[in-house]
Design an enzyme around this catalytic site. Structure first.
Site, PDB file in Angstrom:
ATOM      1  CB  SER A 195      -0.898   0.018   1.237  1.00 43.57           C
ATOM      2  OG  SER A 195      -1.581   1.251   1.347  1.00 43.57           O
ATOM      3  CE1 TYR A 199      -4.157  -1.825   4.867  1.00 42.66           C
ATOM      4  CE2 TYR A 199      -3.506   0.394   4.225  1.00 42.66           C
ATOM      5  CZ  TYR A 199      -3.837  -0.902   3.886  1.00 42.66           C
ATOM      6  OH  TYR A 199      -3.844  -1.284   2.560  1.00 42.66           O
ATOM      7  CE  LYS A 256      -1.805  -4.368   3.123  1.00 41.08           C
ATOM      8  NZ  LYS A 256      -1.933  -5.677   2.456  1.00 41.08           N
ATOM      9  CE  LYS A 269     -12.404  -0.025  -0.394  1.00 39.37           C
ATOM     10  NZ  LYS A 269     -11.577  -0.954   0.420  1.00 39.37           N
ATOM     11  NE  ARG A 315     -15.387   3.951   9.208  1.00 41.39           N
ATOM     12  CZ  ARG A 315     -14.105   3.714   9.465  1.00 41.39           C
ATOM     13  NH1 ARG A 315     -13.177   4.434   8.886  1.00 41.39           N
ATOM     14  NH2 ARG A 315     -13.762   2.760  10.306  1.00 41.39           N
TER      15      ARG A 315
END
Length: 321
Positions: free
Chosen positions: A114, A141, A145, A178, A180
């Site tokens: 990402s 998050y 990654k 998905k 928001r």
């Protein structure tokens, strides 16, 4: 057989469509299929088998000889997720297990990284693996990654071909579920249809006017073309950016959404919530030289064209890819 994890999700389900279009029909889809609102993404596709993500590695132990390629696109993708245990389980530990299985059975692997790994972009947006340890993601998050990217690069044993793809701001069909976390284009479309206007975040950075914050928006159809290219070539392992290489403003995005709907633009601004204001990215732009250097020469879809296709051929008729 081709394995696609996270298959009921946004990018992965579009990839399945691309594979079907190339007459790859023995596709094993892996996901948590108890999440029913994602299942329409797989409706009508030609598939070999559904495998629950918790049962996948046992399945692979029994079926690896039939597997040709693995796309590992499944992950916990909520950028506001605060539970390190959840992110470690789904984004780090599961991916390590996938990597080790691909090494054990000599299977080629493409996995989802990402652009969240770049944080505020203080060291740029170059997909140079030597820079991974310098990156400072803005959330857990992004950390998960980047942690896997660093782990993968450091491994003495690697799949014979592997690629980690740093997705930038992907938009397009099959993201209805998905909420928001969907692209701003989907939110813009919904706001315009409901109210006739669109609200964007006001800039709190003196270097950017309201609406002039920039992102590298990449159409999902381009993303799956890159995935298909890597499956076909299986050379030059490494980590690659996947954007367009051209940052565009949120104002561009909003104006083109109005245009795709044939409506007069009515754009309002609201303060960026204080809880995310200090971590708000004002600019992202992928350096795409590395992917181009290995032979990927297809042009990326212009934002204007991508939004028109997405809005008119998918959102308005409520269609899936």
């Amino acid at each position: 057989m081709i394995v696609v994890t996270g298959a009921a999700g946004f990018i992965a389900s579009c990839l399945v469509t691309r594979l079907n279009a190339a007459n790859f029909n023995d596709i094993v889809v892996v996901d948590n299929f108890a999440v029913e609102h994602k299942l329409p993404n797989l409706s009508g596709k030609r598939l070999k088998q559904y495998v629950d993500r918790n049962e996948f590695f046992d399945w692979l132990d029994e079926n690896y000889e039939q597997v040709e390629f693995i796309f590992h696109l499944g992950a916990r993708t909520d950028t506001t997720e605060q539970s390190r245990s959840v992110l470690d389980l789904l984004n780090l530990d599961y991916s390590k297990q996938m990597w080790q299985a691909c090494c054990r059975y000599q299977l080629p692997l493409v996995y989802a990284s990402s652009a969240a790994t770049y944080g505020l972009g203080t060291v740029g947006y170059d997909d140079d693996e030597a820079l991974l340890h310098l990156l400072q993601p803005l959330n857990a998050y992004g950390d998960s990654k980047n942690d896997f990217d660093k782990w993968a690069v450091a491994q003495p044993e690697k799949p014979f071909f592997w690629a980690g793809l740093k997705f930038f701001n992907v938009y397009g069909p099959n993201e209805y579920h998905k909420g928001r976390m969907a692209s701003v284009i989907l939110h813009a479309y919904q706001q315009i249809q409901q109210t006739g206007s669109m609200t964007l975040f006001r800039s709190h950075n003196p270097d950017y006017a309201d609406g002039e914050q920039k992102r590298d928006f990449v159409y999902v159809k381009d993303v799956v073309e890159v995935c298909y290219f890597l499956m076909q070539t299986r050379q030059h392992s490494g980590i690659y950016n996947l954007g367009t290489g051209e940052a565009r403003t949120f104002l561009d995005l909003a104006l083109n959404t109005f245009a795709a709907l044939g409506r007069t633009a009515d754009i309002q601004f609201q303060d960026t919530p204080e809880v995310i204001r200090d971590k708000y990215q004002y600019f992202t732009q992928a350096n795409m030289e590395k992917l181009r250097s290995i032979g990927y020469d297809r042009p990326f879809t212009r934002l204007e064209d991508g939004i028109a296709d997405y809005v008119q051929n998918y959102l308005v008729p409520n269609q899936y890819m």
